[in-house]
Design a protein around this motif. Sequence first.
Motif, mmCIF file in Angstrom:
data_model
loop_
_atom_site.group_PDB
_atom_site.id
_atom_site.type_symbol
_atom_site.label_atom_id
_atom_site.label_comp_id
_atom_site.label_asym_id
_atom_site.label_seq_id
_atom_site.Cartn_x
_atom_site.Cartn_y
_atom_site.Cartn_z
ATOM 1 N N SER A 1 0.735 -1.148 0.010
ATOM 2 C CA SER A 1 0.042 -0.219 -0.108
ATOM 3 C C SER A 1 1.168 1.148 -0.080
ATOM 4 C CB SER A 1 -0.861 -0.091 1.111
ATOM 5 O OG SER A 1 -1.973 1.224 1.305
ATOM 6 N N PRO A 2 0.515 2.294 -0.834
ATOM 7 C CA PRO A 2 1.489 3.240 -0.705
ATOM 8 C C PRO A 2 1.459 4.210 0.486
ATOM 9 C CG PRO A 2 -0.576 4.033 -1.969
ATOM 10 C CD PRO A 2 -0.526 2.457 -1.669
ATOM 11 N N PHE A 3 2.843 4.402 0.996
ATOM 12 C CA PHE A 3 3.131 5.355 2.170
ATOM 13 C C PHE A 3 3.896 6.475 1.787
ATOM 14 C CE2 PHE A 3 5.355 5.424 6.398
ATOM 15 C CZ PHE A 3 4.700 6.436 6.754
ATOM 16 N N GLN A 4 3.276 7.502 1.432
ATOM 17 C CA GLN A 4 3.862 8.721 1.254
ATOM 18 C C GLN A 4 2.923 9.889 1.545
ATOM 19 O OE1 GLN A 4 4.912 8.414 -3.001
ATOM 20 N NE2 GLN A 4 2.906 7.337 -3.392
ATOM 21 N N PHE A 5 3.617 11.072 1.926
ATOM 22 C CA PHE A 5 2.778 12.227 2.199
ATOM 23 C C PHE A 5 2.836 13.231 1.026
ATOM 24 C CE2 PHE A 5 3.834 11.427 7.044
ATOM 25 C CZ PHE A 5 2.819 10.336 6.894
ATOM 26 N N ARG A 6 3.751 13.255 0.419
ATOM 27 C CA ARG A 6 3.765 14.145 -0.545
ATOM 28 C C ARG A 6 3.286 13.545 -2.279
ATOM 29 N NH1 ARG A 6 7.795 14.717 2.588
ATOM 30 N NH2 ARG A 6 9.029 13.168 1.763
ATOM 31 N N VAL A 7 2.166 13.774 -2.493
ATOM 32 C CA VAL A 7 1.591 13.132 -3.983
ATOM 33 C C VAL A 7 1.119 14.348 -4.408
ATOM 34 C CG1 VAL A 7 1.301 10.913 -2.745
ATOM 35 C CG2 VAL A 7 -0.532 12.651 -2.764
ATOM 36 N N GLU A 8 0.732 14.003 -5.870
ATOM 37 C CA GLU A 8 0.258 15.255 -6.982
ATOM 38 C C GLU A 8 -1.307 14.901 -6.552
ATOM 39 O OE1 GLU A 8 1.873 14.364 -10.725
ATOM 40 O OE2 GLU A 8 3.984 14.762 -10.066
ATOM 41 N N ASP A 9 -1.902 13.955 -6.530
ATOM 42 C CA ASP A 9 -3.182 13.700 -6.861
ATOM 43 C C ASP A 9 -3.680 12.525 -5.833
ATOM 44 O OD1 ASP A 9 -5.709 12.219 -7.382
ATOM 45 O OD2 ASP A 9 -5.607 13.184 -9.261
ATOM 46 N N ASN A 10 -4.262 13.142 -4.580
ATOM 47 C CA ASN A 10 -4.691 12.212 -3.424
ATOM 48 C C ASN A 10 -5.482 10.912 -3.849
ATOM 49 O OD1 ASN A 10 -3.409 14.147 -1.735
ATOM 50 N ND2 ASN A 10 -5.499 14.684 -0.838
ATOM 51 N N GLU A 11 -6.383 11.125 -4.857
ATOM 52 C CA GLU A 11 -7.232 10.215 -5.330
ATOM 53 C C GLU A 11 -6.447 8.969 -5.854
ATOM 54 O OE1 GLU A 11 -11.886 9.936 -6.537
ATOM 55 O OE2 GLU A 11 -10.676 11.457 -7.288
ATOM 56 N N ARG A 12 -5.633 9.576 -7.004
ATOM 57 C CA ARG A 12 -5.008 8.580 -7.992
ATOM 58 C C ARG A 12 -4.020 7.994 -7.183
ATOM 59 N NH1 ARG A 12 -1.832 11.956 -11.992
ATOM 60 N NH2 ARG A 12 -0.307 11.830 -10.160
ATOM 61 N N ASP A 13 -3.074 8.685 -6.301
ATOM 62 C CA ASP A 13 -1.921 8.187 -5.763
ATOM 63 C C ASP A 13 -1.904 7.588 -4.480
ATOM 64 O OD1 ASP A 13 -0.539 9.283 -8.090
ATOM 65 O OD2 ASP A 13 -0.266 11.356 -7.004
ATOM 66 N N LEU A 14 -3.014 7.896 -3.877
ATOM 67 C CA LEU A 14 -3.003 7.402 -2.365
ATOM 68 C C LEU A 14 -4.347 6.440 -2.146
ATOM 69 C CD1 LEU A 14 -2.072 10.365 -0.079
ATOM 70 C CD2 LEU A 14 -0.753 7.912 -0.246
ATOM 71 N N LEU A 15 -5.577 7.138 -2.409
ATOM 72 C CA LEU A 15 -6.787 6.222 -2.079
ATOM 73 C C LEU A 15 -7.209 5.279 -2.983
ATOM 74 C CD1 LEU A 15 -8.767 9.776 -1.606
ATOM 75 C CD2 LEU A 15 -8.220 8.189 0.166
ATOM 76 N N GLN A 16 -7.150 5.518 -4.250
ATOM 77 C CA GLN A 16 -7.511 4.554 -5.116
ATOM 78 C C GLN A 16 -6.644 3.138 -5.146
ATOM 79 O OE1 GLN A 16 -10.299 3.904 -6.573
ATOM 80 N NE2 GLN A 16 -11.062 5.781 -6.069
ATOM 81 N N PRO A 17 -5.227 3.275 -5.019
ATOM 82 C CA PRO A 17 -4.382 2.286 -4.889
ATOM 83 C C PRO A 17 -4.518 1.435 -3.541
ATOM 84 C CG PRO A 17 -3.092 4.036 -5.712
ATOM 85 C CD PRO A 17 -4.376 4.468 -5.260
ATOM 86 N N ALA A 18 -4.689 2.082 -2.584
ATOM 87 C CA ALA A 18 -4.915 1.521 -1.377
ATOM 88 C C ALA A 18 -6.354 0.699 -1.250
ATOM 89 C CB ALA A 18 -4.968 2.412 -0.133
#
Length: 341
Positions: free
Chosen positions: A85-102
């Motif tokens: 699951s992605p663990f990063q705080f600095r992303v360009e797009d919350n939905e694409r880079d964090l929410l959807q992959p998780a």
Amino acid sequence: MSIEEQIILITGASGFVATQVVRLFLQRGYRVRGTVRSEQTAEKVRSIFPEYKEKLSFAIVQDIAQPGAFDEAVKGVQGIIHTASPFQFRVEDNERDLLQPAIRGTRSLLEATQHHAPQVKRVVLTSSFAAINHLRKGYWPEHTYTEADWNPDTYEEARTADGPTAYCASKTLAEKAAWEFVETEKPNFTLATICPPMIYGPVEQPVASMDRLNESAADVYRFMNGSLTEIPATGFPAWVDVRDVAEAHLRAYEAEQAAANERFFVVAGNFFYDEVCEVLRGVEGVDKAKVPVGKTQERPKVYGVSNEKVRSRLGMEFYSLEASIRDTAESLLKLEKKLKQ
């Protein structure tokens, strides 16, 4: 089936936590199939475990959020540990880079297990204190966090939130998606979730450069490399060692009560950054002049954290903060030296 005959799928096998989980399951005698994004990454993970080359295999999963991503990977395994699951705080797009992959990654794995691996009886999911912590309450000194707590942030709020809030929501929503799947689909397997806070301890996963460290290792490294002149406020004053997190995954998988669906808050206790700096100044090889100095008496009152359940149910004991930070620092010094060669 004996331990030696069982294949355990460990997703995200090149990660900070996953590397320790892979090590522990191999040492216990299991065969391990790790998911990685490329054959090159598989080679890097293989090089960490040369003595287990006969027991370690890999499945390439390039994008965990894709439908059917895990369909092939789950076939023929007896148990699953999902750390990817992605663990990063600095992303360009919350939905694409964090929410959807998780969220999609978790759902995709559970669907694949249900449809292609009916023999699997236990799935252990790496969640996070992020799924427990109520960010808007801040330090909330009158509260003690337990497995009963849930981060209340919603998907809609997380889409436009700052990085840390979106990350915490991604872990929360992924874990909730897993519990909803178990409740509605009633699969053959039971689920255990592991919720650790800040995870310190030795860095053993493949690392390309010192500016590509995992978030928690980078958290310690900045106190060693001269990039900070002052000790900042401790954002998440709860911690655990990565080796204890790995141990919790193994114990949750093997636990006598593995027939039950369980959530575990795997936490060693509270900590503050001035304590981290104090330990670092005593580590041989660390340049003490680069470690910032702060006043210990300025520690604020913060929330409590309870590890009563993991101690009683899983029989866990925990590394001390001193041992964990020392081992983190020593591994970072070793890595620094290796990357300079």
